[in-house]
Structure formats: C-alpha cells, structure tokens
Design a protein around this motif. Structure first.
Motif, PDB file in Angstrom:
ATOM      1  N   ALA A  82      43.078  65.395  45.488  1.00  0.00           N
ATOM      2  CA  ALA A  82      44.103  65.005  44.518  1.00  0.00           C
ATOM      3  C   ALA A  82      44.946  63.858  45.080  1.00  0.00           C
ATOM      4  O   ALA A  82      45.254  62.886  44.370  1.00  0.00           O
ATOM      5  CB  ALA A  82      44.992  66.198  44.175  1.00  0.00           C
ATOM      6  N   ASN A  83      45.318  63.955  46.355  1.00  0.00           N
ATOM      7  CA  ASN A  83      46.081  62.877  46.987  1.00  0.00           C
ATOM      8  C   ASN A  83      45.270  61.591  47.031  1.00  0.00           C
ATOM      9  O   ASN A  83      45.808  60.493  46.813  1.00  0.00           O
ATOM     10  CB  ASN A  83      46.502  63.282  48.402  1.00  0.00           C
ATOM     11  N   ALA A  84      43.972  61.719  47.316  1.00  0.00           N
ATOM     12  CA  ALA A  84      43.120  60.533  47.354  1.00  0.00           C
ATOM     13  C   ALA A  84      43.053  59.877  45.981  1.00  0.00           C
ATOM     14  O   ALA A  84      43.124  58.644  45.870  1.00  0.00           O
ATOM     15  CB  ALA A  84      41.712  60.908  47.828  1.00  0.00           C
ATOM     16  N   SER A  85      42.943  60.682  44.926  1.00  0.00           N
ATOM     17  CA  SER A  85      42.888  60.134  43.572  1.00  0.00           C
ATOM     18  C   SER A  85      44.173  59.380  43.237  1.00  0.00           C
ATOM     19  O   SER A  85      44.139  58.297  42.633  1.00  0.00           O
ATOM     20  CB  SER A  85      42.664  61.255  42.555  1.00  0.00           C
ATOM     21  N   ALA A  86      45.325  59.952  43.639  1.00  0.00           N
ATOM     22  CA  ALA A  86      46.604  59.276  43.398  1.00  0.00           C
ATOM     23  C   ALA A  86      46.700  57.983  44.201  1.00  0.00           C
ATOM     24  O   ALA A  86      47.190  56.962  43.697  1.00  0.00           O
ATOM     25  CB  ALA A  86      47.758  60.211  43.763  1.00  0.00           C
ATOM     26  N   THR A  87      46.213  58.011  45.445  1.00  0.00           N
ATOM     27  CA  THR A  87      46.256  56.822  46.297  1.00  0.00           C
ATOM     28  C   THR A  87      45.373  55.711  45.745  1.00  0.00           C
ATOM     29  O   THR A  87      45.733  54.531  45.797  1.00  0.00           O
ATOM     30  CB  THR A  87      45.829  57.178  47.731  1.00  0.00           C
ATOM     31  N   ILE A  88      44.218  56.084  45.207  1.00  0.00           N
ATOM     32  CA  ILE A  88      43.319  55.100  44.601  1.00  0.00           C
ATOM     33  C   ILE A  88      44.012  54.402  43.430  1.00  0.00           C
ATOM     34  O   ILE A  88      44.010  53.176  43.313  1.00  0.00           O
ATOM     35  CB  ILE A  88      42.017  55.775  44.131  1.00  0.00           C
ATOM     36  N   ALA A  89      44.629  55.196  42.550  1.00  0.00           N
ATOM     37  CA  ALA A  89      45.313  54.619  41.399  1.00  0.00           C
ATOM     38  C   ALA A  89      46.476  53.733  41.845  1.00  0.00           C
ATOM     39  O   ALA A  89      46.697  52.644  41.299  1.00  0.00           O
ATOM     40  CB  ALA A  89      45.812  55.732  40.476  1.00  0.00           C
ATOM     41  N   GLU A  90      47.211  54.194  42.856  1.00  0.00           N
ATOM     42  CA  GLU A  90      48.335  53.422  43.375  1.00  0.00           C
ATOM     43  C   GLU A  90      47.861  52.079  43.937  1.00  0.00           C
ATOM     44  O   GLU A  90      48.482  51.036  43.711  1.00  0.00           O
ATOM     45  CB  GLU A  90      49.045  54.224  44.462  1.00  0.00           C
ATOM     46  N   GLY A  91      46.738  52.114  44.663  1.00  0.00           N
ATOM     47  CA  GLY A  91      46.194  50.884  45.224  1.00  0.00           C
ATOM     48  C   GLY A  91      45.759  49.912  44.149  1.00  0.00           C
ATOM     49  O   GLY A  91      45.944  48.689  44.287  1.00  0.00           O
ATOM     50  N   GLU A  92      45.199  50.423  43.072  1.00  0.00           N
ATOM     51  CA  GLU A  92      44.757  49.545  41.986  1.00  0.00           C
ATOM     52  C   GLU A  92      45.952  48.905  41.277  1.00  0.00           C
ATOM     53  O   GLU A  92      45.916  47.727  40.913  1.00  0.00           O
ATOM     54  CB  GLU A  92      43.912  50.334  40.978  1.00  0.00           C
ATOM     55  N   VAL A  93      47.022  49.680  41.096  1.00  0.00           N
ATOM     56  CA  VAL A  93      48.216  49.115  40.459  1.00  0.00           C
ATOM     57  C   VAL A  93      48.853  48.074  41.367  1.00  0.00           C
ATOM     58  O   VAL A  93      49.284  47.000  40.912  1.00  0.00           O
ATOM     59  CB  VAL A  93      49.225  50.225  40.108  1.00  0.00           C
ATOM     60  N   LEU A  94      48.909  48.360  42.672  1.00  0.00           N
ATOM     61  CA  LEU A  94      49.443  47.375  43.617  1.00  0.00           C
ATOM     62  C   LEU A  94      48.630  46.095  43.576  1.00  0.00           C
ATOM     63  O   LEU A  94      49.187  44.988  43.612  1.00  0.00           O
ATOM     64  CB  LEU A  94      49.432  47.960  45.037  1.00  0.00           C
ATOM     65  N   GLN A  95      47.306  46.238  43.458  1.00  0.00           N
ATOM     66  CA  GLN A  95      46.453  45.054  43.418  1.00  0.00           C
ATOM     67  C   GLN A  95      46.754  44.194  42.193  1.00  0.00           C
ATOM     68  O   GLN A  95      46.641  42.962  42.243  1.00  0.00           O
ATOM     69  CB  GLN A  95      44.974  45.455  43.423  1.00  0.00           C
ATOM     70  N   LEU A  96      47.146  44.821  41.086  1.00  0.00           N
ATOM     71  CA  LEU A  96      47.476  44.060  39.880  1.00  0.00           C
ATOM     72  C   LEU A  96      48.592  43.049  40.145  1.00  0.00           C
ATOM     73  O   LEU A  96      48.571  41.927  39.638  1.00  0.00           O
ATOM     74  CB  LEU A  96      47.916  45.002  38.753  1.00  0.00           C
ATOM     75  N   THR A  97      49.579  43.462  40.931  1.00  0.00           N
ATOM     76  CA  THR A  97      50.715  42.586  41.194  1.00  0.00           C
ATOM     77  C   THR A  97      50.487  41.679  42.391  1.00  0.00           C
ATOM     78  O   THR A  97      51.099  40.611  42.480  1.00  0.00           O
ATOM     79  CB  THR A  97      51.985  43.425  41.447  1.00  0.00           C
ATOM     80  N   ALA A  98      49.602  42.094  43.316  1.00  0.00           N
ATOM     81  CA  ALA A  98      49.432  41.345  44.561  1.00  0.00           C
ATOM     82  C   ALA A  98      48.263  40.376  44.535  1.00  0.00           C
ATOM     83  O   ALA A  98      48.252  39.385  45.274  1.00  0.00           O
ATOM     84  CB  ALA A  98      49.247  42.323  45.726  1.00  0.00           C
ATOM     85  N   ALA A  99      47.268  40.627  43.685  1.00  0.00           N
ATOM     86  CA  ALA A  99      46.001  39.909  43.773  1.00  0.00           C
ATOM     87  C   ALA A  99      46.137  38.411  43.533  1.00  0.00           C
ATOM     88  O   ALA A  99      45.361  37.624  44.055  1.00  0.00           O
ATOM     89  CB  ALA A  99      44.987  40.503  42.800  1.00  0.00           C
ATOM     90  N   ARG A 100      47.094  37.990  42.728  1.00  0.00           N
ATOM     91  CA  ARG A 100      47.213  36.573  42.382  1.00  0.00           C
ATOM     92  C   ARG A 100      48.552  35.973  42.821  1.00  0.00           C
ATOM     93  O   ARG A 100      49.007  34.980  42.263  1.00  0.00           O
ATOM     94  CB  ARG A 100      47.015  36.408  40.872  1.00  0.00           C
ATOM     95  N   ASP A 101      49.158  36.596  43.820  1.00  0.00           N
ATOM     96  CA  ASP A 101      50.459  36.162  44.317  1.00  0.00           C
ATOM     97  C   ASP A 101      50.295  35.669  45.752  1.00  0.00           C
ATOM     98  O   ASP A 101      49.985  36.455  46.656  1.00  0.00           O
ATOM     99  CB  ASP A 101      51.440  37.332  44.256  1.00  0.00           C
ATOM    100  N   LEU A 102      50.517  34.384  45.983  1.00  0.00           N
ATOM    101  CA  LEU A 102      50.337  33.823  47.322  1.00  0.00           C
ATOM    102  C   LEU A 102      51.323  34.384  48.330  1.00  0.00           C
ATOM    103  O   LEU A 102      51.155  34.179  49.537  1.00  0.00           O
ATOM    104  CB  LEU A 102      50.442  32.297  47.282  1.00  0.00           C
TER     105      LEU A 102
END
Length: 333
Positions: free
Chosen positions: A145-165
C-alpha cells in the motif's frame, strides 16, 4: 525498455529457475483480470500483460522468497500483485504522457481510449489489493500500500518537475524512487516478509530492490539517447521530444552557458522544438560529459544493490540477483 543488450541474460536464467511459479503467476493473472460484466477489462489488460514484458518485478518477488527459504504459494499471489500494480501504473502513465507506443506496440489508450485505460488501471489496482489481503499479512499489505502511494506521489511530482529547468538531481532521484524503485523494493521486501526472513535480511532485500530500481531507471533514461529502437521499443530521443527532464539533460543544463540554457528553456520548458534540435541536444550532452556522468551514477547505484546482497545467505538465487544487477548497467556500455 528491455533487457536485451548484453551478451548474457541473467533474467532468462531466473525465468528458467522459476518457470513453474511464473506459469502459476500467469494463470492467476489471467484468472483475476477476467470480468463477467465488462469484457473490455481483460481485452485491455491482455494487450499489455501479454506484450512480451520480462515480468522482472514478479520474478524479484519469487527470487526474494526463494532466497529466504519460502515454501508455499503466497509468493505467487504477491508476484501477481506486483505485476498488477505495475500494469496499472503503465496504463495510467501512457494516458498522462500521451504515449503512442509501449513495448514496441500501440498503447492501450491509442487502441481504445483514455477513459478505458484509466478505469482498467483502477480495476487492476483493486485486484492487486484483493490478492494482498489473501496472504493474511498486514505487513505485506502495509508495504505494498505504501509503495502504491509512493508511485502515485512520484508521478505527480514528475508532472511539476519534468519540464522545469529548476529541477535538481535530488528531485529527479525522488521521482525515480517513486515511479520505479518503490515497486522494485516492495517486490523484494515482501518476498522476504512472506518467508519469515529476519529483519536484517528483509532490510537487505529492500535495499537491493531500491538501488536496483534506481540504477535501472537511470540506465533506461540513458538508453533513451543511446539505445537501439529495436531493443528498447522506443525511438531514440523520445524523452527529449516528450520534454522529459531526465538525468542526462539535467546534467547538461546545469553546466550550460547562457546560450545553451536558452536552448533548453525553449525546447523543454516552452516545448518549441524545431528540426535539428535533437541533434543539438545530443551535442550539448556529449560536450558536457552528461552521458558518462549518468552512466557512472547508474553504476554507483548498482554497486549499492550488490553490496546489499552481501547481508544475505549464500544461495544460487543471490548470485542470479547479483548478475541481474550487473546486467542492468551492461545494457548501456
């Protein structure tokens, strides 16, 4: 991406060792992805599950359980759980990334639609939790369950970080821990837990999976620029075209002068890409040693994975896991 570049393939040796268990995992997956009321669920799931993936994550669960002396069938349930979670995240990722290709085939969201991909992914997450509960272990449920939450958290973080220099290597690492390493470490950890391994051995299995997952993702990000499309199932430079700020670009951008930084801002942050920009990006990454530095980081994480194995008992599977770690970085040599 695949594991097909090196001369030897330790995942194939592991596949041979766990052939019977993997067959049971596949049978359980087919059984649990069925739906009496929504035939699109098995259609969409089968398209991805049967697309030729290596089943690396479920194999890690079986390997960890075997190494820890497990006898029983809960390892099969947990291996299927891990694969369901992985498949669900791939379905969701392809929608978020607007991807058109996965494992060399058209993505489910392209063949069906985004709604089907998202909802079938949700269904697979539900099936995964049903399988977890069947083991009767609250600790296993907590880990996954913690891993599933961490995966989702990482994907949301990537949304904001992926295109920000402004994204740093530390933020990149946090994203990688979420999107890839969290499931690797959970896969190995639950294998030890279900076998009743000691806390020290379970911690070592977690550390191995975490470091292996990070090294694996860094190597994948490097292969996006240096890999062969026939082996990876992706066209070289797809991450650049999709404006993903992966480690080679982060390193090149950090060393950039004003003109080079303006190039990265235009192509990654603003999405204004023109003919010849990929070649220019490759040129800048080479000029600043980004590829070599990225490979060195992948190798450092793999060294940590292998070091973690030293806390585990001598066993043929431990040797396979060590070889698998070497193989992850052999792909980028």
């Amino acid at each position: 991406m695949g594991l097909d570049h090196a001369a030897t393939k330790p995942h194939e040796r592991m596949n041979a060792r766990f052939e019977g268990k993997l067959a049971s995992v596949s049978a359980l997956i087919r059984e649990r992805m069925e739906s009496r009321h929504a035939p699109r669920i098995p259609e969409v799931t089968a398209h991805l599950v049967e697309a030729g993936g290596k089943r690396l994550r479920p194999m890690l669960t079986l390997a960890a359980a075997d190494l820890s002396g497990y006898v029983g069938d809960h390892d099969v349930r947990l291996a299927a759980t891990v694969e369901f979670i992985h498949t669900a995240t791939l379905l969701h990722d392809d929608v978020v990334d607007e991807s058109a290709q996965r494992r060399g085939r058209a993505t489910a969201n392209l063949l069906w639609d985004n709604k089907s991909s998202v909802l079938v992914g949700d269904y697979l997450f539900s099936r995964a939790f049903q399988l977890m509960v069947e083991t009767g272990s609250l600790r296993v449920l907590d880990i996954l369950a913690n891993a599933s939450a961490t995966i989702a958290e990482g994907e949301v973080l990537q949304l904001t970080a992926a295109r920000d220099l402004a994204t740093t290597e530390d933020i990149y690492l946090q994203v990688v821990r979420g999107k890839t390493a969290a499931l690797f470490s959970a896969a190995t950890e639950v294998g030890g837990v279900i076998a009743g391994a000691s806390d020290a051995q379970t911690a070592a299995l977690f550390e191995y999976g975490d470091a292996l997952g990070i090294g694996f993702q860094i190597a994948d990000d490097l292969l996006d620029f240096r890999g062969d499309a026939a082996a990876t199932g992706k066209n070289p430079g797809d991450d650049f075209r999709e404006r993903k700020l992966t480690l080679p670009i982060i390193k090149a951008a950090a060393a950039a002068d004003a003109e080079e930084r303006a190039f990265w801002a235009r192509t990654i942050e603003k999405g204004d890409q023109r003919d010849g920009d990929l070649d220019r990006a490759l040129e800048l990454m080479r000029a600043h040693g980004a590829f070599e530095a990225t490979e060195a980081e992948a190798r450092a994480w793999i060294a940590r994975a292998k070091a973690a194995l030293e806390a585990l008992p001598a066993h043929p599977v431990r040797d396979m896991l060590s070889d698998l770690a070497d193989y992850v970085v052999a792909r980028v040599a």
